[in-house]
Write a protein that holds these residues in place. Sequence first.
Motif, PDB file in Angstrom:
ATOM      1  N   THR A  22       0.836  -1.193   0.000  1.00 51.36           N
ATOM      2  CA  THR A  22       0.000   0.000   0.000  1.00 51.36           C
ATOM      3  C   THR A  22       0.874   1.248   0.000  1.00 51.36           C
ATOM      4  O   THR A  22       1.756   1.396   0.838  1.00 51.36           O
ATOM      5  N   TYR A  23       0.598   2.099  -0.962  1.00 52.01           N
ATOM      6  CA  TYR A  23       1.239   3.413  -1.028  1.00 52.01           C
ATOM      7  C   TYR A  23       0.215   4.449  -0.608  1.00 52.01           C
ATOM      8  O   TYR A  23      -0.932   4.426  -1.059  1.00 52.01           O
ATOM      9  N   SER A  24       0.598   5.348   0.283  1.00 53.01           N
ATOM     10  CA  SER A  24      -0.333   6.386   0.727  1.00 53.01           C
ATOM     11  C   SER A  24       0.254   7.772   0.489  1.00 53.01           C
ATOM     12  O   SER A  24       1.476   7.945   0.453  1.00 53.01           O
TER      13      SER A  24
ATOM     14  N   PHE B  36      -6.983  -1.590  -5.324  1.00 46.56           N
ATOM     15  CA  PHE B  36      -7.922  -0.701  -4.657  1.00 46.56           C
ATOM     16  C   PHE B  36      -7.356   0.719  -4.610  1.00 46.56           C
ATOM     17  O   PHE B  36      -6.174   0.908  -4.311  1.00 46.56           O
ATOM     18  N   HIS B  37      -8.205   1.701  -4.868  1.00 44.48           N
ATOM     19  CA  HIS B  37      -7.889   3.095  -4.611  1.00 44.48           C
ATOM     20  C   HIS B  37      -8.793   3.555  -3.466  1.00 44.48           C
ATOM     21  O   HIS B  37     -10.022   3.408  -3.548  1.00 44.48           O
ATOM     22  N   SER B  38      -8.203   4.093  -2.417  1.00 43.24           N
ATOM     23  CA  SER B  38      -8.974   4.507  -1.237  1.00 43.24           C
ATOM     24  C   SER B  38      -8.719   5.977  -0.936  1.00 43.24           C
ATOM     25  O   SER B  38      -7.596   6.464  -1.079  1.00 43.24           O
ATOM     26  N   TYR B  39      -9.770   6.656  -0.494  1.00 44.70           N
ATOM     27  CA  TYR B  39      -9.694   8.091  -0.220  1.00 44.70           C
ATOM     28  C   TYR B  39     -10.372   8.395   1.112  1.00 44.70           C
ATOM     29  O   TYR B  39     -11.491   7.936   1.354  1.00 44.70           O
ATOM     30  N   LEU B  40      -9.702   9.169   1.953  1.00 43.56           N
ATOM     31  CA  LEU B  40     -10.342   9.699   3.153  1.00 43.56           C
ATOM     32  C   LEU B  40     -10.827  11.101   2.811  1.00 43.56           C
ATOM     33  O   LEU B  40     -10.029  11.981   2.479  1.00 43.56           O
ATOM     34  N   ILE B  41     -12.144  11.296   2.881  1.00 43.07           N
ATOM     35  CA  ILE B  41     -12.772  12.545   2.458  1.00 43.07           C
ATOM     36  C   ILE B  41     -13.291  13.295   3.669  1.00 43.07           C
ATOM     37  O   ILE B  41     -13.974  12.720   4.518  1.00 43.07           O
ATOM     38  N   ASP B  42     -12.975  14.570   3.759  1.00 43.32           N
ATOM     39  CA  ASP B  42     -13.487  15.407   4.837  1.00 43.32           C
ATOM     40  C   ASP B  42     -14.950  15.739   4.561  1.00 43.32           C
ATOM     41  O   ASP B  42     -15.302  16.149   3.456  1.00 43.32           O
ATOM     42  N   THR B  43     -15.822  15.565   5.550  1.00 45.18           N
ATOM     43  CA  THR B  43     -17.251  15.786   5.321  1.00 45.18           C
ATOM     44  C   THR B  43     -17.610  17.259   5.157  1.00 45.18           C
ATOM     45  O   THR B  43     -18.683  17.575   4.641  1.00 45.18           O
ATOM     46  N   GLN B  44     -16.746  18.154   5.599  1.00 53.13           N
ATOM     47  CA  GLN B  44     -17.034  19.581   5.453  1.00 53.13           C
ATOM     48  C   GLN B  44     -16.666  20.087   4.057  1.00 53.13           C
ATOM     49  O   GLN B  44     -17.434  20.793   3.421  1.00 53.13           O
ATOM     50  N   THR B  45     -15.501  19.714   3.576  1.00 58.05           N
ATOM     51  CA  THR B  45     -15.038  20.193   2.265  1.00 58.05           C
ATOM     52  C   THR B  45     -15.413  19.254   1.133  1.00 58.05           C
ATOM     53  O   THR B  45     -15.421  19.658  -0.036  1.00 58.05           O
ATOM     54  N   LEU B  46     -15.694  17.981   1.467  1.00 61.39           N
ATOM     55  CA  LEU B  46     -15.992  16.921   0.499  1.00 61.39           C
ATOM     56  C   LEU B  46     -14.819  16.658  -0.442  1.00 61.39           C
ATOM     57  O   LEU B  46     -14.986  16.127  -1.538  1.00 61.39           O
ATOM     58  N   GLN B  47     -13.629  17.021  -0.001  1.00 56.65           N
ATOM     59  CA  GLN B  47     -12.413  16.769  -0.760  1.00 56.65           C
ATOM     60  C   GLN B  47     -11.542  15.748  -0.033  1.00 56.65           C
ATOM     61  O   GLN B  47     -11.534  15.706   1.204  1.00 56.65           O
ATOM     62  N   PRO B  48     -10.810  14.925  -0.777  1.00 58.44           N
ATOM     63  CA  PRO B  48      -9.944  13.940  -0.125  1.00 58.44           C
ATOM     64  C   PRO B  48      -8.774  14.610   0.567  1.00 58.44           C
ATOM     65  O   PRO B  48      -8.150  15.522   0.020  1.00 58.44           O
ATOM     66  N   VAL B  49      -8.482  14.155   1.772  1.00 57.76           N
ATOM     67  CA  VAL B  49      -7.312  14.644   2.505  1.00 57.76           C
ATOM     68  C   VAL B  49      -6.212  13.596   2.520  1.00 57.76           C
ATOM     69  O   VAL B  49      -5.073  13.896   2.899  1.00 57.76           O
TER      70      VAL B  49
ATOM     71  N   LYS C 144      -3.149   3.670  -2.502  1.00 63.41           N
ATOM     72  CA  LYS C 144      -3.238   2.706  -3.598  1.00 63.41           C
ATOM     73  C   LYS C 144      -2.747   1.365  -3.073  1.00 63.41           C
ATOM     74  O   LYS C 144      -1.607   1.251  -2.616  1.00 63.41           O
ATOM     75  N   SER C 145      -3.614   0.372  -3.112  1.00 60.76           N
ATOM     76  CA  SER C 145      -3.292  -0.937  -2.532  1.00 60.76           C
ATOM     77  C   SER C 145      -3.389  -2.026  -3.589  1.00 60.76           C
ATOM     78  O   SER C 145      -4.387  -2.119  -4.306  1.00 60.76           O
ATOM     79  N   VAL C 146      -2.366  -2.848  -3.653  1.00 54.29           N
ATOM     80  CA  VAL C 146      -2.386  -4.045  -4.496  1.00 54.29           C
ATOM     81  C   VAL C 146      -2.376  -5.248  -3.560  1.00 54.29           C
ATOM     82  O   VAL C 146      -1.470  -5.396  -2.734  1.00 54.29           O
ATOM     83  N   VAL C 147      -3.392  -6.088  -3.677  1.00 60.27           N
ATOM     84  CA  VAL C 147      -3.519  -7.261  -2.813  1.00 60.27           C
ATOM     85  C   VAL C 147      -3.411  -8.506  -3.679  1.00 60.27           C
ATOM     86  O   VAL C 147      -4.147  -8.662  -4.657  1.00 60.27           O
ATOM     87  N   ASN C 148      -2.491  -9.386  -3.319  1.00 58.74           N
ATOM     88  CA  ASN C 148      -2.257 -10.628  -4.064  1.00 58.74           C
ATOM     89  C   ASN C 148      -2.691 -11.810  -3.220  1.00 58.74           C
ATOM     90  O   ASN C 148      -2.209 -11.997  -2.109  1.00 58.74           O
ATOM     91  N   GLY C 149      -3.603 -12.594  -3.741  1.00 57.99           N
ATOM     92  CA  GLY C 149      -4.133 -13.722  -2.982  1.00 57.99           C
ATOM     93  C   GLY C 149      -3.438 -15.026  -3.309  1.00 57.99           C
ATOM     94  O   GLY C 149      -2.995 -15.257  -4.431  1.00 57.99           O
TER      95      GLY C 149
END
Length: 214
Positions: A22-24, A153-166, A170-175
Amino acid sequence: MKTLLPLFLTFLLLSGCATSSTYSAKVQKPEKHYVGIFTLVADIDADFSRLDSATYEDYIRGKFNNLEQSRFRNQLEKTLKNSLEKAQTRIVNTSDIFNLNTDVSYPEFLSQIKMTGVDGILFVNLRNYWHDATLVSSYGKTVIDDTEPNALFHSYLIDTQTLQPVWYAKSVVNGIYAGYNTLNNTLARQLTRKLRKDKYIIGAPLGYIAKQEP
């Protein structure tokens, strides 16, 4: 990608283990810890920059509570909740407040989320998946011995006030002989660790997380 999802879920009924990377990125440096998070899981084939009305109407409306992906989505929601709550974060899942297979307008969507009192939205997007095949030779013929699922997977933490990602990950999961529950568990642990390390959530002591999530 959409038409193959049922096959993807059928294959992933096996159990096993998975590895991940995972890269953040800190889109905005953390000014506070997010103590309440709403989990939003959807499968959209688009880049994401802001949870505005256009993005919602074009890509999210009808996708976050549809019937076709409900089994995968519910398991991932449950896994995210279990992992993040161990890190001292209150979690509200989509299925907690929105009915399955119902149309939700953008104003209603935002209103219902804000009524829960959360200050962040964790949007997890299954962007791609594929299989690695293991080939073996038998009696002069090459056959597939096994296939291993992988997911991006692409994941975003979004602020509920600005509605913009903070925050973005990017996660690659290998099973390896993995079911989708195994891939989801691995992803949830990675996201929790990264959010805690990047100081967007308070997090539990490292020893506690290690004990609970081997």
